[in-house]
Design an enzyme around this catalytic site. Structure first.
Site, short mmCIF file in Angstrom:
data_model
loop_
_atom_site.label_atom_id
_atom_site.label_comp_id
_atom_site.label_asym_id
_atom_site.label_seq_id
_atom_site.Cartn_x
_atom_site.Cartn_y
_atom_site.Cartn_z
CG ASN A 8 4.61 -15.36 2.97
OD1 ASN A 8 5.58 -15.46 2.44
ND2 ASN A 8 4.86 -15.37 4.24
CB CYS A 9 6.56 -12.82 -1.60
SG CYS A 9 7.01 -11.34 -2.52
CG ASP A 10 1.42 -8.89 -0.80
OD1 ASP A 10 0.80 -9.90 -0.85
OD2 ASP A 10 1.33 -7.95 -0.17
NE ARG A 13 0.46 -13.23 -2.05
CZ ARG A 13 -0.11 -13.22 -0.94
NH1 ARG A 13 -0.96 -14.10 -0.57
NH2 ARG A 13 0.39 -12.44 -0.10
#
Length: 105
Positions: A8-10, A13
């Site tokens: 869930n880390c931008d 990603r």
């Protein structure tokens, strides 16, 4: 190539999008192998600790004073992300330096 991070880390990603053939390792679910952590600490020192994370803010002073390897083993989400391993070379963060080292535009 292997990328250690959080799903869930931008930033993780973004890195994965630019590195489509990369094996992703979720540090929350799978942790980081001790050998990789030791190599990363040798290379990056305390920069490997993310002292701006919510996990760090939740630690008391006694816990924060523990050696980085112990902290990262107990709390893998304290690691700055992403940590990318390619052919034995480690890169930390998704910076211009990392992109250049990996040959990403």
């Amino acid at each position: 190539m292997r990328l250690y991070g959080l799903k869930n880390c931008d930033t993780c990603r973004k890195a994965l999008k630019s590195l489509p053939d990369t094996e992703f390792v979720d540090v929350r679910a799978d942790g980081v192998p001790k050998a990789v952590l030791m190599q990363a600490l040798d290379r990056f020192g305390e920069a490997l600790l993310n002292t701006r994370s919510t996990t760090w803010r939740g630690l008391d002073d006694a816990q924060r004073a523990r050696p980085p390897l112990e902290l990262l083993t107990d709390h893998p989400t304290l690691m700055k992300r992403p940590l990318i391993e390619q052919d034995g070379t480690l890169y930390l963060g998704w910076t211009e330096e990392t992109k250049a080292g990996l040959g990403v535009a």
